[in-house]
Design a protein around this motif. Sequence first.
Motif, PDB file in Angstrom:
ATOM      1  N   LEU A  36       0.151  -6.159   9.814  1.00  0.00           N
ATOM      2  CA  LEU A  36      -0.017  -4.789   9.322  1.00  0.00           C
ATOM      3  C   LEU A  36      -1.144  -4.089  10.066  1.00  0.00           C
ATOM      4  O   LEU A  36      -1.014  -2.944  10.504  1.00  0.00           O
ATOM      5  N   TRP A  37      -2.227  -4.802  10.257  1.00  0.00           N
ATOM      6  CA  TRP A  37      -3.373  -4.184  10.938  1.00  0.00           C
ATOM      7  C   TRP A  37      -3.179  -4.085  12.447  1.00  0.00           C
ATOM      8  O   TRP A  37      -3.967  -3.481  13.140  1.00  0.00           O
ATOM      9  N   ASP A  64      -0.144  -3.103  13.642  1.00  0.00           N
ATOM     10  CA  ASP A  64       1.065  -2.265  13.731  1.00  0.00           C
ATOM     11  C   ASP A  64       2.328  -3.080  14.004  1.00  0.00           C
ATOM     12  O   ASP A  64       3.225  -2.654  14.711  1.00  0.00           O
ATOM     13  N   ARG A  65       2.378  -4.280  13.418  1.00  0.00           N
ATOM     14  CA  ARG A  65       3.581  -5.087  13.558  1.00  0.00           C
ATOM     15  C   ARG A  65       4.149  -5.349  12.177  1.00  0.00           C
ATOM     16  O   ARG A  65       3.658  -4.810  11.188  1.00  0.00           O
ATOM     17  N   PHE A  72     -10.252  -9.197   2.435  1.00  0.00           N
ATOM     18  CA  PHE A  72     -11.374  -8.818   3.275  1.00  0.00           C
ATOM     19  C   PHE A  72     -11.623  -9.893   4.341  1.00  0.00           C
ATOM     20  O   PHE A  72     -11.899  -9.583   5.495  1.00  0.00           O
ATOM     21  N   LEU A 108      -9.192  -9.329   6.930  1.00  0.00           N
ATOM     22  CA  LEU A 108      -9.540  -8.145   7.708  1.00  0.00           C
ATOM     23  C   LEU A 108     -10.611  -8.491   8.741  1.00  0.00           C
ATOM     24  O   LEU A 108     -10.568  -8.023   9.873  1.00  0.00           O
ATOM     25  N   LEU A 109     -11.552  -9.333   8.331  1.00  0.00           N
ATOM     26  CA  LEU A 109     -12.580  -9.751   9.287  1.00  0.00           C
ATOM     27  C   LEU A 109     -11.941 -10.452  10.476  1.00  0.00           C
ATOM     28  O   LEU A 109     -12.286 -10.220  11.620  1.00  0.00           O
ATOM     29  N   ALA A 133      -9.017 -10.025  11.587  1.00  0.00           N
ATOM     30  CA  ALA A 133      -8.246  -9.075  12.386  1.00  0.00           C
ATOM     31  C   ALA A 133      -9.135  -8.240  13.281  1.00  0.00           C
ATOM     32  O   ALA A 133      -8.687  -7.718  14.286  1.00  0.00           O
ATOM     33  N   SER A 134     -10.405  -8.069  12.896  1.00  0.00           N
ATOM     34  CA  SER A 134     -11.187  -7.067  13.605  1.00  0.00           C
ATOM     35  C   SER A 134     -12.342  -7.611  14.446  1.00  0.00           C
ATOM     36  O   SER A 134     -12.774  -6.922  15.361  1.00  0.00           O
ATOM     37  N   LEU A 135     -12.852  -8.797  14.133  1.00  0.00           N
ATOM     38  CA  LEU A 135     -14.076  -9.199  14.823  1.00  0.00           C
ATOM     39  C   LEU A 135     -13.823 -10.278  15.877  1.00  0.00           C
ATOM     40  O   LEU A 135     -13.045 -11.202  15.646  1.00  0.00           O
ATOM     41  N   PRO A 136     -14.493 -10.165  17.017  1.00  0.00           N
ATOM     42  CA  PRO A 136     -14.378 -11.217  18.026  1.00  0.00           C
ATOM     43  C   PRO A 136     -15.286 -12.396  17.687  1.00  0.00           C
ATOM     44  O   PRO A 136     -16.238 -12.257  16.916  1.00  0.00           O
ATOM     45  N   TYR A 153     -28.093 -16.353  15.131  1.00  0.00           N
ATOM     46  CA  TYR A 153     -27.836 -15.428  14.041  1.00  0.00           C
ATOM     47  C   TYR A 153     -28.156 -16.074  12.698  1.00  0.00           C
ATOM     48  O   TYR A 153     -28.812 -15.488  11.838  1.00  0.00           O
ATOM     49  N   SER A 195     -15.664  -1.312  13.628  1.00  0.00           N
ATOM     50  CA  SER A 195     -14.388  -1.896  14.062  1.00  0.00           C
ATOM     51  C   SER A 195     -13.608  -2.438  12.877  1.00  0.00           C
ATOM     52  O   SER A 195     -12.374  -2.344  12.854  1.00  0.00           O
ATOM     53  N   VAL A 237      -9.850  -1.082  12.200  1.00  0.00           N
ATOM     54  CA  VAL A 237      -8.717  -1.988  12.052  1.00  0.00           C
ATOM     55  C   VAL A 237      -8.059  -1.759  10.700  1.00  0.00           C
ATOM     56  O   VAL A 237      -6.831  -1.707  10.585  1.00  0.00           O
ATOM     57  N   HIS A 247      -5.568   0.951  10.513  1.00  0.00           N
ATOM     58  CA  HIS A 247      -4.257   0.708  11.131  1.00  0.00           C
ATOM     59  C   HIS A 247      -3.172   0.446  10.093  1.00  0.00           C
ATOM     60  O   HIS A 247      -1.991   0.523  10.393  1.00  0.00           O
ATOM     61  N   MET A 248      -3.607   0.118   8.882  1.00  0.00           N
ATOM     62  CA  MET A 248      -2.665  -0.102   7.794  1.00  0.00           C
ATOM     63  C   MET A 248      -1.742   1.099   7.607  1.00  0.00           C
ATOM     64  O   MET A 248      -0.601   0.955   7.184  1.00  0.00           O
ATOM     65  N   LYS A 286       2.199   3.887  12.013  1.00  0.00           N
ATOM     66  CA  LYS A 286       3.604   3.492  12.131  1.00  0.00           C
ATOM     67  C   LYS A 286       3.681   2.190  12.929  1.00  0.00           C
ATOM     68  O   LYS A 286       2.929   2.004  13.872  1.00  0.00           O
ATOM     69  N   ARG A 287       4.611   1.330  12.570  1.00  0.00           N
ATOM     70  CA  ARG A 287       4.706   0.065  13.308  1.00  0.00           C
ATOM     71  C   ARG A 287       5.501   0.240  14.598  1.00  0.00           C
ATOM     72  O   ARG A 287       6.454   1.011  14.630  1.00  0.00           O
ATOM     73  N   VAL A 288       5.065  -0.488  15.615  1.00  0.00           N
ATOM     74  CA  VAL A 288       5.714  -0.307  16.918  1.00  0.00           C
ATOM     75  C   VAL A 288       6.856  -1.288  17.150  1.00  0.00           C
ATOM     76  O   VAL A 288       7.644  -1.131  18.067  1.00  0.00           O
ATOM     77  N   THR A 289       6.944  -2.293  16.296  1.00  0.00           N
ATOM     78  CA  THR A 289       7.978  -3.312  16.502  1.00  0.00           C
ATOM     79  C   THR A 289       9.365  -2.704  16.397  1.00  0.00           C
ATOM     80  O   THR A 289       9.628  -1.911  15.500  1.00  0.00           O
TER      81      THR A 289
END
Lengths: 318, 909, 171
Positions: free
Chosen positions: A35-36, A38-39, A275, A278-279, A281-284, A294, C7, C11, C14-15, C18-21
């Motif tokens: 979802l995050w 865009d799939r 959450f 989400l972390l 999905a977003s953090l390297p 750290y 970030s 991210v 993005h919820m 629109k989905r690109v799939t």
Amino acid sequence: MIQSIHPLIITIGILFVVVNTAALLIWLERRLLALWQDRYGPNRVGPFGLLQVLADMIKIFTKEDWVPPFADKPVFILAPAVIVVAVLMSFAVIPFSPDIWVVDLNIGLLFFLAMSSMGVYSVVLAGWASNNKYSLLGGMRAAAQMLSYEVFMGLSLMGVVMMAGSFNLREIVETQKGMWFFIPQIFGLVVFMVAGIAETHRLPFDLPEAESELVAGYHSEYSGMKFGMFFVGEYLGVTLISAFITTLFFGGWLGPSFLPPIVWFILKTFVFICFFILLRASLPRPRYDQLMAYGWKVMLPLALANLIVTGGIILAIG
Amino acid sequence: MATIYIDNKPFEVADDQNLLQAVLSLGLNLPYFCWHPALGSVGACRQCAIKQFRDEEDSRGKIVMACMTPVNSKSLIPPLNETRISVDDEEAEHFRESVIEWLMVNHPHDCPVCDEGGSCHLQDMTVMTGHNYRRYRFKKRTHRNQYLGPFINHEMNRCIACYRCVRFYRDYGGGDDLSVMASRGEVYFGRFEDGVLESEFSGNLVEVCPTGVFTDKTYKEHYTRKWDLQTAPSICLHCSLGCNTIPGERYGEIRTILSRYNGEVNGYFLCDRGRFGYGFVNSGRRIRQPLIRNDAGGLESSTPEAVGDKLASFLSNGAKMIGIGSPRASLEANFALRTLVGADRFYNGMSADDSRLVASAIRILQEGPARTPTLREVESADAVFVLGEDLTNTAPRLDLAVKQSVRRKPIERAAMLRIPEWDDASVRELVQDEKGPFFIATPNPTKLDNIATQTYRATPDDLARLGFAVAHALDPAAPSVTDLPDDVAQLADSIAQALKESKRPLVISGTSCASEAVMRAAANVAWALCQDERAGEVYFVVPECNSTGVRLMAERDVDAAIEAVQANEADTVIVLENDLYRRAAGTSVDTLLDTAEHVIAIDHQTHRTTEKAEAVLPAGTFAESDGTFVSSEGRAQRFYQVFVSNGDEQESWRWLQELMGAAGQLEAPAWENLDDITAGLAQAYPIFEAIPKIAPPAGFRVVGQKIPRQSPRHSGRTSVLADVNVSEPKPPADSDSPFSFSMEGYTGAPPSALISRFWSPGWNSPQAINKFQIEVGGHLHGGDPGRRLIEPSDDAKPEYLNDVPASFKPRDGELLIMPLYHIFGSDELSILAPAVAERSPQPYLALNPNAAASLQVRDGEVVEITLDGVAQRLPAKISPELPEGTAGLPVGLPGLCGVTLPAWSRVKK
Amino acid sequence: MISLLRSIWLVFLHMFRKRVTIQYPDEKPNLPPRWRGRIVLTQDPDGEERCVACYLCAVACPVDCIALQATEDNHGRRYPDFFRINFSRCIFCGFCEDACPTYAIQLTPDFEMAEYNRQSLVYEKEDLLINGPGKYPDYNFYRFAGMSIGGKDKGEAENEDPPVDVHSLMP
């Protein structure tokens, strides 16, 4: 009769729910990540791809369960079990609602800290027993990382303990009736959350299994359900940390009475699980030295400062 | 040596060269077209432009052609103090690019369908100069093509008028049917009319032409790009000279043969028989499976195991074996046969005559003071006396070398006029048609006659008498000849005089007259020339690629084998790569094959001997096996397997090793690869001691890698066999050599004996040879491959050979039938190539006009002769120069082979 | 720290995108004409095989999955005797199309060529040839090449003078 069977039902019920949650989290994580990004994620097996979990389970159970000939066999087999057991034990002390808990220990919080330190054995033993340089490196990283972050994980919770005046989790929840602890203990919350991610070695702190450097770290040599155990252990850990955040900082089952307390608890936990994802999905992923620096240079002072300030304020207020 | 500055860097170079040679020898890249290391400079194409500066201060310089400017600037007019040039100069680079652009104005859009593509000098040079777009918008000139015979394909549109073809064909190769026609932008290189190119060296046009005007027609039949050929260093087996070749294979067929430069042997060139005679490898007459005679009496295909069992059944039962080797099989195969049957039961497989004559040649070279020259040294001989050998037909590449040597003497004048030898146009202008002393004494006319100072036609006995007379004239101690006719005595004197006056005299003789006397006479002449510190040289042409080698191994010939079988000393005959019907009279071979209880033949072609054998084992040809040949020069050279065929073929020595197993020989040596067997060979024969050292051993690696037989660009690895099975097989392993059957391995320049292709970055054409030479046109880095086994003993002072034969007396009613050799036809294997077969003559009988008149036959009428008891009817061909009392019969043509010549025969109409 | 939170927030947003799939195979993708899919051999506008068997595609192929053999008809026109592509090795890089001097080999927008049997992925010339010129409708190599073929003699190609009369000495 009912009296005697009640704890058993609760225990089994909690075990059932918790394990299934972990399994379902696999699906949830993939869907949320998609979802995050865009799939769609898994959406072909059953409604919304829900049966993907089932398919994955069938697959993982029927896969060849291979123990490398060069591995230390007993330890190799034992290691994945340790993590699942240690995490499941922690769930025993969580008060899910005023009526649902397994055991009401007055040192509940210490029990949780003790159990979560057990998790490190699983990882270190797996890395060691695999007899493989990547696994060993992963195991060593895990040991250092988990030991370091455990220190201030405990410290970050002491503020909560001071404010509640108890190690008993039910009492901690009860004391939050006036104000949830995340407001006074916001720094404690931040430190605990970061430590929690590190303890469960979830992204972005998944250095023990960093696949870009260490193949799959400590579980490189694992296959079949043994590998599945590590997986389940990880998701259980996510659930556990989320449940603890809920309990310690967000008032556990507390909430407006239009919903039953257990629902409040589940809802809050669910938000934190999301959450966590989400972390991811977003953090390297940080570099290993960055992770350690750290922990020791930022998180530990922060936890100590939080402890001193909390202590000072409590002393001042009396 | 001189110091020259190239782009301000000093280099040490030899000072008798031109700047182009110097620049290329230093490994730098400079484009060129009309220059060729073997042909010299004419300065026609203007491609090698560089800038020359007066001195360090001179910043303007002037553009000069590198190929026309000597390294030694003192010889310039006006002289310069130092040689300072720039190759990378912007103006010079632009000049070169413009020249290419002009050349490409008319060049057709053909590369994808041109056979030269991928090995094209024009492509390389175009890329090197950077020209990439045709700005000229007008029309291209076109030409019609000519039919040039079965070897060469003509596509005139592609010509860039560099003149290399006519310079090679006419000036170097002595041909006269290819020339330049028309004028200006329309010049045309071809024949006056369509027809077969007459020169025996026309195939070199393919490599000499910098673009695709002349391409290999036999290659076109099964064309594949150069980068797709699997190649290995090889040796030509169609005559005794041992020219180095590079056969190229694709899809299990030999596709083409390229010259492999060897600075001591063939240099850049091959003859057409060597280049186009490869067809027998792909021929339908190949034996691909073991054959075994069935109960019905026919030969049928079988499996190696079944044949092995069958052979074991009688070989292990105490069969009395003899082995007949072959002068066209490798030393290793012959040695394996000798090991199987035992040294005293091994026969060399040559006809009685050949064996005797080759032995004579070896003895003369070993015992006498005269040395045999390399082919390169032949080119620098300044007086040549050919005794009894039709070089064009028996040793073609030697013919080309002799054509260069006749220019030696006249060229000496160029030095006096201070014209450098590389300045080809000036030298030829000076020399014109002048030839050095060159005498030919043969029974029949040869194609070299037109450049000879004098020719002499006579029977072998009379030729020998001339030779003895020349020797006597040179050194009175040599035996004298009595009753010599005046004209012959005069000729002998003038030959002796010319040889005496020269610095490097050379006598060439050989076995083709089948006369030992001729060879002895040649030896006497050479020995007589070895007086007063001068090195007289003698070259003996022998019949086949390994005649010298196999004669060094065993002295008994096929006739001795026939006697042994008839005397019941043997009941099992193993024939190695040999058609006995070419070695002895048909009737006696019939006796041999019928008397022997078991005949096992190992060969790659079906012939009369294999048809009569009880079991036939499929041998690999030169392209499917490794081995060593000893050339007529006495040079041992290694050839390597090019490809692995699909059938059951394997090296003959491997079959023979299996036969040792079948015969239950417990003491049989455990040869695992070629090195083991060459080591055995070296141990058994002191003269072959150097054989294991002529090439690196199988374990040789460069930086731990094998040397690939395929180029790094080899294509289709995952697809070639995909129609059979989509899973690619493992490439075959090679335990015998440092080569791999794949593109994996060391891609740099290997040791000279292991050069499997000439390629260098930016140089895809054969011109890449420059990068492998110490000095362009000179020797290869690390020395030219091969090792000479026969050198004269230092202080040899043998007695002159005696027994001068009596003069030839014609007989009444009978003619002496002399062997006539044909470059296309006399060789057993090359004639199996369709293109060569097309050029080979039909059987005929050559008669001189007097004989024809007395028989009352006209040209083309059929006559009958009887040889070895067999009558043959052949069309007559009038040959005016044949000596009185003789007739000529082509050797080795299918249908004519297996008769011993010379022989007397009655000729009837 | 702010950047981390930013970030995470981005991210999270993005919820709502629109989905690109594209839901293949329910939904077919719209592939551009220059998509690099199944390889074909095309014909020139005159309906003759375009491939002249120059071997350039084979040598350009990084996985060496093209094999062919050149041959000639009686009038000198070159064509491949066989032409084989092992699609189980092909990586659809399109180098062969780039290398082809005659526009014969072209990649097409078709990728649905999965097989249960790997051997079925070996395509021979009959499987590769299509009945048309593909992406380049007009080009005919032999109209530009200098070689004469059936129906086109020397000097009849584009931009060519008639053949030189070598007997003429006219300047």
